[in-house]
Design a protein around this motif. Structure first.
Motif, PDB file in Angstrom:
ATOM      1  N   LEU A 134      12.192   3.815  -8.920  1.00  0.00           N
ATOM      2  CA  LEU A 134      11.238   2.827  -8.435  1.00  0.00           C
ATOM      3  C   LEU A 134      10.582   3.291  -7.150  1.00  0.00           C
ATOM      4  CD1 LEU A 134       9.869   0.040  -8.353  1.00  0.00           C
ATOM      5  CD2 LEU A 134      11.943  -0.847  -7.257  1.00  0.00           C
ATOM      6  N   VAL A 135      11.386   3.775  -6.200  1.00  0.00           N
ATOM      7  CA  VAL A 135      10.844   4.243  -4.916  1.00  0.00           C
ATOM      8  C   VAL A 135       9.930   5.447  -5.125  1.00  0.00           C
ATOM      9  CG1 VAL A 135      11.436   5.247  -2.680  1.00  0.00           C
ATOM     10  CG2 VAL A 135      12.776   3.337  -3.578  1.00  0.00           C
ATOM     11  N   ALA A 136      10.332   6.379  -5.991  1.00  0.00           N
ATOM     12  CA  ALA A 136       9.516   7.561  -6.257  1.00  0.00           C
ATOM     13  C   ALA A 136       8.178   7.176  -6.895  1.00  0.00           C
ATOM     14  CB  ALA A 136      10.267   8.531  -7.164  1.00  0.00           C
ATOM     15  N   ASN A 137       8.214   6.255  -7.855  1.00  0.00           N
ATOM     16  CA  ASN A 137       6.976   5.811  -8.494  1.00  0.00           C
ATOM     17  C   ASN A 137       6.091   5.064  -7.506  1.00  0.00           C
ATOM     18  OD1 ASN A 137       7.712   6.931 -10.918  1.00  0.00           O
ATOM     19  ND2 ASN A 137       8.471   5.036 -11.809  1.00  0.00           N
ATOM     20  N   LYS A 138       6.728   4.283  -6.633  1.00  0.00           N
ATOM     21  CA  LYS A 138       5.971   3.596  -5.580  1.00  0.00           C
ATOM     22  C   LYS A 138       5.283   4.599  -4.677  1.00  0.00           C
ATOM     23  CE  LYS A 138       7.767   2.868  -1.863  1.00  0.00           C
ATOM     24  NZ  LYS A 138       7.812   3.562  -0.535  1.00  0.00           N
ATOM     25  N   ASN A 139       6.007   5.649  -4.283  1.00  0.00           N
ATOM     26  CA  ASN A 139       5.413   6.676  -3.416  1.00  0.00           C
ATOM     27  C   ASN A 139       4.241   7.375  -4.096  1.00  0.00           C
ATOM     28  OD1 ASN A 139       7.329   6.090  -1.479  1.00  0.00           O
ATOM     29  ND2 ASN A 139       8.674   7.793  -2.029  1.00  0.00           N
ATOM     30  N   ASN A 140       4.368   7.629  -5.387  1.00  0.00           N
ATOM     31  CA  ASN A 140       3.273   8.271  -6.115  1.00  0.00           C
ATOM     32  C   ASN A 140       2.037   7.375  -6.150  1.00  0.00           C
ATOM     33  OD1 ASN A 140       4.823  10.536  -6.697  1.00  0.00           O
ATOM     34  ND2 ASN A 140       5.515   9.754  -8.669  1.00  0.00           N
ATOM     35  N   GLU A 141       2.267   6.085  -6.341  1.00  0.00           N
ATOM     36  CA  GLU A 141       1.138   5.144  -6.374  1.00  0.00           C
ATOM     37  C   GLU A 141       0.463   5.059  -5.010  1.00  0.00           C
ATOM     38  OE1 GLU A 141      -1.468   2.144  -7.985  1.00  0.00           O
ATOM     39  OE2 GLU A 141      -0.366   3.882  -8.725  1.00  0.00           O
ATOM     40  N   ILE A 142       1.251   5.036  -3.946  1.00  0.00           N
ATOM     41  CA  ILE A 142       0.692   4.967  -2.598  1.00  0.00           C
ATOM     42  C   ILE A 142      -0.107   6.232  -2.292  1.00  0.00           C
ATOM     43  CG2 ILE A 142       1.239   4.821  -0.146  1.00  0.00           C
ATOM     44  CD1 ILE A 142       1.718   2.258  -1.866  1.00  0.00           C
ATOM     45  N   SER A 143       0.403   7.372  -2.720  1.00  0.00           N
ATOM     46  CA  SER A 143      -0.319   8.636  -2.525  1.00  0.00           C
ATOM     47  C   SER A 143      -1.658   8.611  -3.257  1.00  0.00           C
ATOM     48  CB  SER A 143       0.541   9.803  -3.018  1.00  0.00           C
ATOM     49  OG  SER A 143      -0.146  11.025  -2.889  1.00  0.00           O
ATOM     50  N   ARG A 144      -1.657   8.070  -4.460  1.00  0.00           N
ATOM     51  CA  ARG A 144      -2.895   7.977  -5.227  1.00  0.00           C
ATOM     52  C   ARG A 144      -3.917   7.089  -4.502  1.00  0.00           C
ATOM     53  NH1 ARG A 144      -5.622   4.917  -8.898  1.00  0.00           N
ATOM     54  NH2 ARG A 144      -4.249   3.137  -8.517  1.00  0.00           N
ATOM     55  N   LEU A 145      -3.443   5.958  -3.989  1.00  0.00           N
ATOM     56  CA  LEU A 145      -4.339   5.039  -3.297  1.00  0.00           C
ATOM     57  C   LEU A 145      -4.883   5.649  -2.015  1.00  0.00           C
ATOM     58  CD1 LEU A 145      -2.452   1.639  -3.768  1.00  0.00           C
ATOM     59  CD2 LEU A 145      -4.410   2.530  -5.043  1.00  0.00           C
ATOM     60  N   ASN A 146      -4.068   6.451  -1.329  1.00  0.00           N
ATOM     61  CA  ASN A 146      -4.551   7.133  -0.127  1.00  0.00           C
ATOM     62  C   ASN A 146      -5.701   8.072  -0.470  1.00  0.00           C
ATOM     63  OD1 ASN A 146      -2.880   7.237   2.781  1.00  0.00           O
ATOM     64  ND2 ASN A 146      -1.821   6.183   1.124  1.00  0.00           N
ATOM     65  N   GLY A 147      -5.586   8.751  -1.598  1.00  0.00           N
ATOM     66  CA  GLY A 147      -6.672   9.623  -2.035  1.00  0.00           C
ATOM     67  C   GLY A 147      -7.944   8.849  -2.317  1.00  0.00           C
ATOM     68  N   ILE A 148      -7.802   7.665  -2.911  1.00  0.00           N
ATOM     69  CA  ILE A 148      -8.971   6.824  -3.185  1.00  0.00           C
ATOM     70  C   ILE A 148      -9.623   6.371  -1.886  1.00  0.00           C
ATOM     71  CG2 ILE A 148      -9.659   4.546  -4.050  1.00  0.00           C
ATOM     72  CD1 ILE A 148      -7.803   4.961  -6.388  1.00  0.00           C
ATOM     73  N   TYR A 149      -8.811   5.961  -0.924  1.00  0.00           N
ATOM     74  CA  TYR A 149      -9.361   5.518   0.361  1.00  0.00           C
ATOM     75  C   TYR A 149     -10.117   6.650   1.058  1.00  0.00           C
ATOM     76  CZ  TYR A 149      -7.675   0.751   0.872  1.00  0.00           C
ATOM     77  OH  TYR A 149      -7.517  -0.605   0.743  1.00  0.00           O
ATOM     78  N   GLU A 150      -9.557   7.836   1.032  1.00  0.00           N
ATOM     79  CA  GLU A 150     -10.235   8.958   1.679  1.00  0.00           C
ATOM     80  C   GLU A 150     -11.562   9.262   0.978  1.00  0.00           C
ATOM     81  OE1 GLU A 150      -9.379  13.518   3.252  1.00  0.00           O
ATOM     82  OE2 GLU A 150      -7.821  12.416   2.152  1.00  0.00           O
ATOM     83  N   LYS A 151     -11.560   9.185  -0.347  1.00  0.00           N
ATOM     84  CA  LYS A 151     -12.791   9.453  -1.089  1.00  0.00           C
ATOM     85  C   LYS A 151     -13.831   8.378  -0.811  1.00  0.00           C
ATOM     86  CE  LYS A 151     -14.354  11.044  -5.619  1.00  0.00           C
ATOM     87  NZ  LYS A 151     -13.947  11.373  -7.013  1.00  0.00           N
TER      88      LYS A 151
END
Length: 236
Positions: A134-151
């Motif tokens: 759960l924590v690993a999947n959460k971290n992956n989702e947060i990383s994805r969202l960070n990429g969207i914010y930067e874009k």
């Protein structure tokens, strides 16, 4: 849907973890180019020769990201700086609303399984959660969202400075080993949890650290009864 509708209908509208998505509103390349053109014209008519930017934003949380994007959309030259100690999007995206939803949905899975028995489904009675997954999947989702914010920021024409920024004077910010000047400086650094000065403080964690625990706590004492405290009580 409105409160009071049947529980089954409310569930139908609730996103599940793998499907959780943030509406990114990413601009097309043509729209981004048009924004840069407007910004260039605005600078030539206003502060181009005097400052590096019309607006420099310190902090890329919810307020800083929104403020910088809106200003850039109106033609201002904008930069935003963040040390990424939490991440782009600030508390909500990284250690707040978004990961809390993922944890909350996970905590409700056993209730869903019990309810499913009445609909003809059987699940093992001794099933246990895989907290690390759960924590690993959460971290992956947060990383994805960070990429969207930067874009989103870059497509809006905002320069992203990945460094801690310090205010030097009313028109100067120091970040990443250099100085930036701006006609206006927006301070949007947000807040940080404060631990009470009581004996045993060294054993306490805040909601920030709770999202990175290595295992589910067998027992937890939560100080406070606000919505964050109540949500974590339900999760654990």
């Amino acid at each position: 849907f409105q409160p009071g509708q049947p529980r089954e209908r409310q569930r139908a509208f609730r996103p599940t973890f793998p499907m959780l998505r943030l509406s990114s509103r990413l601009r097309t390349p043509a729209a981004a180019a048009a924004a840069r053109t407007r910004a260039a014209g605005y600078r030539s008519a206003s502060t181009c020769g005097k400052y590096d930017y019309d607006l420099f934003v310190i902090g890329a949380g919810s307020g800083g990201v929104r403020g910088s994007r809106i200003a850039a959309g109106h033609g201002a030259s904008v930069a935003v700086a963040d040390d990424l100690d939490v991440g782009l999007g600030g508390t909500c995206v990284n250690v707040g609303c978004v990961p809390k939803k993922l944890f909350a949905y996970g905590s409700e899975a056993p209730v869903e399984a019990r309810d499913a028995e009445g609909l003809g489904w059987d699940y093992p009675k001794d099933i246990k959660p895989d907290w690390k997954r759960l924590v690993a999947n959460k971290n992956n989702e947060i990383s994805r969202l960070n990429g969207i914010y930067e874009k989103m920021l870059k497509n809006a024409g905002v320069d992203v400075v990945k460094a801690r920024a310090e205010l030097k004077d009313e028109h100067t910010v120091s970040a990443g080993g250099r100085d930036y000047t701006a006609a206006k400086i927006l301070i949007a650094v947000g807040g940080w949890p404060v631990m009470p000065d009581v004996p045993g403080q060294e054993h306490m964690i805040s909601s920030n650290e709770a999202f990175y625990l290595e295992k589910v706590p067998e027992r937890a004492l939560i100080i406070g009864a606000g919505y964050i405290a109540v949500e974590f009580a339900g999760i654990f």
